[in-house]
Design an enzyme around this catalytic site. Sequence first.
Site: not given
Length: 467
Positions: A318, A354
């Site tokens: 990522n 998140h």
Amino acid sequence: METESNVLAKIGNLVGSSEAALRLLLSVFAGYPLALLHRKYIYGKEPNLQHTYFFVTGFALGYFNYGLDILHPLTAMLVTYLILIVFGGTVLAVVTSFVFNMGYLLIGYYCVGTDNYDINWTMPQCIIVLRLIGLTYDVYDGQQPPETLSKDSKKVALEKVPAFLETCGYVFFPTSFLVGPQFPLTRYREYVAGKYGEGNKHPPNSVEAAVKRLALGVMFLMLFLILGRFVSDEYIISDEFNNINFLKKGFLLGVWGRFTLYKYISCWLLTEGACILFGITYNGENEQGVKEWNGVENVKVSLLENATEFNHYILSFNINTNTWVAQYIYKRLKFLGNRYYSQGITLLFLAVWHGFHSGYYVCFTLEFIVMYLEKDLKSIIKSNAKATAFFERPAVKIAVFILLRIYTFVFMGWCLLPFALLTYDRYWHVFRALNHIGFVIFCLYPIVYGPLLRMLLKSKSTTTHQD
């Protein structure tokens, strides 16, 4: 006649996937024909035509996945653009954009989130949130004296608010807004201007690189599907897993960790391949004068698969989100004067970004502790000449390499447990099945093993010096 949804649901059942996941995968693959159409008919044409193409195709993919819920990301973009028009490149614009976009995202999580990994409109929303906040920061940086900006900020700073249609095309770029990758508006602008092509408005020579990335993505997708037959989330929390011997649990935990990583890696590689085919990934030329197409690379496969420390995972996984967070969060916290405070706040931001599940907060807390352990252990060994010499021995190097490969393989799975399983009852069940081994190693290090090791090596070093 069967509806589209019923057809996709049946296909999903055949391949062991949910309808939402199948729609998302089809949208990722759709990036390739969209890129080919752009290369054939639109590349090098008037910028507004290209902006329109990117916005319309991206929005259409969003509608295919989420229906009218795609209006949420559109609303976020419109409000952020209004903030930029009203407040310009000011601190107030940055603060307002940050609070609005994060607030909108968190309200979305609260309203539509479940105890499972959700594929709904909050997925593209979380991608767009970073893009919009970053855009606001870039406009703000463009109003600051150049000498006050970091090297990275100078590259992406914007002297004025971009045009509305350009913003639409950038935000909804069809191969980046659903699952990433992140890239600044300056890259998008250079691409639309034809700076990455072959001259005379010919598309970038990136087809071969795109095919290679596509093939790699398909390979990891196959690995993910195969591993899922043996170590699914359901298996890892089952009584069957709980009842096997400890060493086998550790091995299967490592395999499950790879299964979990490959879910993300396959998707990112596939969408990166589509970005390469568009040509927006241009990253200059290497020493041999060959053009490189890794400008939005999100996974360094070789580094990840050969990791011997957790920092290798951070550097290889990522990448674009980590780069974004480093530039717009971590480096902006320099005024705190303590890198651990900056790291802690940055990881807290990632957890909040998140969602609300406790697993995210446990996962990023573990990341903080593990990174502290590795950095502190390196510092202790480096400060002791005898320890350094010992670990430089060839036989010791080989043994340490093997141990570190096992360590990263197994404990990456451990650290991913709360992130993937989300809720306390599920991830704690697996922690307990593994005798809380990760907590014994990582959480006791700062208060037991680290100080003891530092004192022991310092004592030995002092004794040797006196002799």
